[in-house]
Design an enzyme around this catalytic site. Structure first.
Site, PDB file in Angstrom:
ATOM      1  N   THR A 156       0.985  -1.153  -0.086  1.00  0.00           N
ATOM      2  CA  THR A 156      -0.073  -0.016  -0.136  1.00  0.00           C
ATOM      3  C   THR A 156       0.950   1.119  -0.168  1.00  0.00           C
ATOM      4  O   THR A 156       2.042   1.225   0.367  1.00  0.00           O
ATOM      5  CB  THR A 156      -1.053   0.150   1.233  1.00  0.00           C
ATOM      6  OG1 THR A 156      -0.155   0.047   2.503  1.00  0.00           O
ATOM      7  CG2 THR A 156      -1.895  -1.134   1.361  1.00  0.00           C
ATOM      8  N   HIS A 157       0.632   2.320  -0.617  1.00  0.00           N
ATOM      9  CA  HIS A 157       1.444   3.308  -0.851  1.00  0.00           C
ATOM     10  C   HIS A 157       2.724   3.064  -1.349  1.00  0.00           C
ATOM     11  O   HIS A 157       3.893   3.775  -1.104  1.00  0.00           O
ATOM     12  CB  HIS A 157       1.606   4.177   0.311  1.00  0.00           C
ATOM     13  CG  HIS A 157       0.262   4.422   1.258  1.00  0.00           C
ATOM     14  ND1 HIS A 157      -0.379   5.443   1.088  1.00  0.00           N
ATOM     15  CD2 HIS A 157      -0.206   3.568   2.369  1.00  0.00           C
ATOM     16  CE1 HIS A 157      -1.580   5.416   1.931  1.00  0.00           C
ATOM     17  NE2 HIS A 157      -1.493   4.245   2.708  1.00  0.00           N
ATOM     18  N   SER A 278      17.952  -1.418 -26.946  1.00  0.00           N
ATOM     19  CA  SER A 278      18.257   0.116 -27.159  1.00  0.00           C
ATOM     20  C   SER A 278      19.148   0.245 -28.282  1.00  0.00           C
ATOM     21  O   SER A 278      19.859  -0.655 -28.391  1.00  0.00           O
ATOM     22  CB  SER A 278      18.774   0.407 -25.836  1.00  0.00           C
ATOM     23  OG  SER A 278      19.564   1.675 -26.106  1.00  0.00           O
ATOM     24  N   LYS A 284      20.335  -3.199 -22.323  1.00  0.00           N
ATOM     25  CA  LYS A 284      18.882  -2.857 -22.193  1.00  0.00           C
ATOM     26  C   LYS A 284      18.064  -3.853 -22.734  1.00  0.00           C
ATOM     27  O   LYS A 284      18.130  -4.422 -23.936  1.00  0.00           O
ATOM     28  CB  LYS A 284      18.704  -1.401 -22.815  1.00  0.00           C
ATOM     29  CG  LYS A 284      19.262  -0.298 -22.288  1.00  0.00           C
ATOM     30  CD  LYS A 284      18.947   0.073 -20.880  1.00  0.00           C
ATOM     31  CE  LYS A 284      17.349   0.110 -20.583  1.00  0.00           C
ATOM     32  NZ  LYS A 284      17.133   1.583 -20.752  1.00  0.00           N
ATOM     33  N   GLU A 291       4.704  -0.351 -21.597  1.00  0.00           N
ATOM     34  CA  GLU A 291       4.807   0.996 -21.448  1.00  0.00           C
ATOM     35  C   GLU A 291       3.776   1.776 -22.687  1.00  0.00           C
ATOM     36  O   GLU A 291       3.043   2.774 -22.209  1.00  0.00           O
ATOM     37  CB  GLU A 291       6.182   1.462 -21.779  1.00  0.00           C
ATOM     38  CG  GLU A 291       7.027   1.365 -20.692  1.00  0.00           C
ATOM     39  CD  GLU A 291       8.382   1.659 -20.946  1.00  0.00           C
ATOM     40  OE1 GLU A 291       9.242   2.165 -20.124  1.00  0.00           O
ATOM     41  OE2 GLU A 291       8.948   1.551 -22.128  1.00  0.00           O
ATOM     42  N   GLN A 323     -22.214  12.833 -36.224  1.00  0.00           N
ATOM     43  CA  GLN A 323     -21.225  12.376 -37.057  1.00  0.00           C
ATOM     44  C   GLN A 323     -19.696  12.182 -36.625  1.00  0.00           C
ATOM     45  O   GLN A 323     -19.124  11.268 -36.809  1.00  0.00           O
ATOM     46  CB  GLN A 323     -21.106  12.967 -38.562  1.00  0.00           C
ATOM     47  CG  GLN A 323     -20.206  12.701 -39.467  1.00  0.00           C
ATOM     48  CD  GLN A 323     -20.456  13.144 -40.808  1.00  0.00           C
ATOM     49  OE1 GLN A 323     -21.435  13.013 -41.589  1.00  0.00           O
ATOM     50  NE2 GLN A 323     -19.440  13.776 -41.350  1.00  0.00           N
ATOM     51  N   LYS A 326     -17.956   8.585 -34.465  1.00  0.00           N
ATOM     52  CA  LYS A 326     -17.610   7.139 -34.705  1.00  0.00           C
ATOM     53  C   LYS A 326     -15.945   7.153 -34.593  1.00  0.00           C
ATOM     54  O   LYS A 326     -15.495   6.067 -33.967  1.00  0.00           O
ATOM     55  CB  LYS A 326     -17.532   6.940 -36.300  1.00  0.00           C
ATOM     56  CG  LYS A 326     -19.324   6.577 -36.431  1.00  0.00           C
ATOM     57  CD  LYS A 326     -19.600   6.473 -37.870  1.00  0.00           C
ATOM     58  CE  LYS A 326     -21.236   7.058 -37.721  1.00  0.00           C
ATOM     59  NZ  LYS A 326     -21.571   8.502 -37.386  1.00  0.00           N
TER      60      LYS A 326
HETATM   61  N1  ARG Z   1     -22.881  10.749 -42.352  1.00  0.00           N
HETATM   62  C1  ARG Z   1     -23.933  10.838 -41.352  1.00  0.00           C
HETATM   63  C2  ARG Z   1     -23.259  10.489 -39.975  1.00  0.00           C
HETATM   64  O1  ARG Z   1     -22.330   9.708 -39.678  1.00  0.00           O
HETATM   65  C3  ARG Z   1     -25.324  10.456 -41.355  1.00  0.00           C
HETATM   66  C4  ARG Z   1     -26.030  11.258 -42.258  1.00  0.00           C
HETATM   67  C5  ARG Z   1     -27.076  11.867 -42.028  1.00  0.00           C
HETATM   68  N2  ARG Z   1     -26.828  13.299 -42.356  1.00  0.00           N
HETATM   69  C6  ARG Z   1     -27.818  14.121 -42.223  1.00  0.00           C
HETATM   70  N3  ARG Z   1     -27.454  15.301 -42.812  1.00  0.00           N
HETATM   71  N4  ARG Z   1     -28.885  13.995 -41.566  1.00  0.00           N
HETATM   72  O2  ARG Z   1     -23.976  10.767 -39.090  1.00  0.00           O
END
Ligand code: ARG
Length: 480
Positions: A156-157, A278, A284, A291, A323, A326
């Site tokens: 601990t610590h 290294s 090394k 890491e 959009q 993603k």
């Molecule tokens: N490419 C857009 C997205 O990934 C989906 C299209 C919807 N676009 C819109 N103008 N309603 O969210």
């Protein structure tokens, strides 16, 4: 010249920089497979509900299958003049089969389309993450199984606290990662509802059957509210958190491995195959993988922050901000999966230096709690025992003699209740063996932990297998 799907109401052509700025193709092309699957389910339903004539649907299906073949063998040509993967696939379909292609989008919008594609994409990634976690857990369990009585210092610590076993230490991570799988599977269940058919935001006037498309795509059921469906990104945020939490666990594990492979600790030696050298210092052997995993935690946690801030204050329903959801989560899922996969190998091939661990454990009066516990068995209140042992510890530090190596006469100067049976109580291996409380470090207790962990592992594996089979069964049916 190809035009945007929505070009009808515009007098002037969009500027190239607008297209460039608004395009998401470089990211959402990763969802191409799911986009085709969603479209196949959608047109099958349009046919079953007599919304589209059978011959149009048949040619749409044929065209989509051709496109999928090209996607899978890498020959499907992406046109960067078309803003996203949905548009690319729809344009390509119409090029192949003529005006019937234009009927595919009946009763849906890109807003529900992107929502369903992303759910399907992340659903698979969640299962892949679970499988990767299971791999790492298996490596950790093996070390635990082989080391129920390998003694090492518990900290601990970052100070020697009490002796533990290597099994107990590895099992601590097993349970952390088990919770990570739990979390992914839990998020999986919550996200496993189908938004397709919510259309732009309000549902549609066509007599569609959303239960049919939900089932065809392997979802439990359709989502309940169209406006929620096209605006909801909870599932993305949840997965971003699941990924971040898993990565945080990995980063702690890696931090320990880096420390343990230092000359100061020298608890482990990583396999040559998973270390690097290294360019200047010939001696090394660096723990670069650990890491890097620790370092990649920054971007995985960053993705969670990105998502939380991205979705803050967004009004209903679809806004183009969405959009931007993603890239961060696609990246963080890929990163965490790769990190898990390589760490499973690193752990499986690391040598644990048991003698060194034991030798180091004897330092630092690590058995002081046990000496106090011993005095409690001689009817001394714990508080008083704590003070007595404090004095013994001071003596041990000054003389350099460990508590268990002090002669009985010396020990008796701290308390006359100390008898020769103390030597059965305070050696470090005995300290670990005697911690038999539920969840404790004694081998009898780590045995129970092992069975619990294996039970959970099997349960999780069953769920992963069932869900994977269900999804793959859907793809098979759709491609028949
Ligand atoms: N490419 C857009 C997205 O990934 C989906 C299209 C919807 N676009 C819109 N103008 N309603 O969210």
């Amino acid at each position: 010249m190809k035009q945007a799907l929505w070009s009808g109401r515009f007098k002037d052509k969009m500027d190239d920089s607008t297209l460039d700025f608004t395009s998401s193709l470089d990211v959402d092309s990763r969802m191409a497979f799911y986009d085709v699957m969603g479209s196949l389910a959608h047109v099958n339903m349009l046919k079953a509900c007599s919304i589209l004539p059978a011959d149009d649907v048949d040619s749409i299906i044929k065209g989509l299958k051709d496109i999928l073949r090209e996607i899978e063998d890498g020959t499907f040509e992406l046109d960067f003049k078309l803003e996203d993967i949905h548009t690319n696939i729809e344009f390509s379909l119409t090029e192949r089969i003529g005006p019937a292609g234009g009927k595919l989008h009946t009763g849906r919008s890109r807003n529900d389309q992107v929502a369903v594609d992303f759910r399907m994409y992340l659903r698979d990634k969640a299962l892949a993450a679970c499988t990767a976690i299971e791999g790492l857990i298996t490596s950790l369990l093996k070390i635990a199984e082989e080391n129920p009585d390998t003694i090492m210092p518990g900290f601990t610590h970052m100070q020697h606290a009490q002796p533990v076993t290597l099994a107990q230490h590895m099992l601590a991570y097993v349970f952390k990662f088990t919770r990570d799988t739990d979390r992914f599977l839990d998020a999986f269940q919550r996200m496993n509802k189908c938004p397709l058919g919510s259309a732009a935001l309000a549902g549609t006037t066509y007599p569609i059957d959303r239960f049919m498309t939900a089932q065809a795509l392997g979802f439990k059921e359709p989502t309940e509210n169209s406006m929620d469906s096209v605006s909801d990104r909870d599932f993305v945020n949840e997965l971003a958190f699941c990924a971040a939490q898993t990565q945080l666990h990995l980063s702690s594990l890696c931090e320990e491995l880096v420390l343990w492979s230092s000359q100061e600790f020298a608890f482990i030696e990583m396999d040559d195959k998973y270390t690097t050298g290294s360019s200047i210092m010939p001696q090394k052997k660096n723990p670069d993988i650990a890491e890097l995993v620790r370092g990649k935690t920054g971007s995985v946690v960053g993705s969670l922050m990105t998502m939380i801030v991205l979705t803050k204050g967004l009004p209903l329903t679809y806004n183009r901000d969405l959009q931007e959801d993603k890239r961060p989560v696609m990246d963080s899922m890929d990163t965490v999966i790769r990190c898990l996969q390589i760490m499973a190998k690193v752990i499986a091939t690391t040598t644990f230096k048991k003698d060194r661990m034991l030798e180091v454990t004897s330092r630092g009066q690590i058995n002081a709690t046990d000496l106090a516990d011993y005095l409690v068995t001689k009817d001394i209140p714990f508080r008083e025992a704590h003070a007595i042992v404090g004095a013994a510890v001071r003596e041990s530090i000054e003389s350099g003699v460990n508590l268990e190596d002090m002669p009985l006469e010396k020990l008796k100067t701290f308390s006359d209740r100390i008898e020769s049976d103390v030597y059965d109580f305070i050696p470090v291996s005995r300290c670990a063996e005697r911690r038999e409380s539920y969840g404790g470090t004694a081998p009898s207790s780590t045995d129970i932990q092992m069975s619990k962990a294996i039970e959970q592992l099997m349960l999780h594996e069953d769920v992963i297998r069932q869900e994977t089979q269900l999804i793959e069964g859907c793809w098979k049916d759709l491609l028949e």
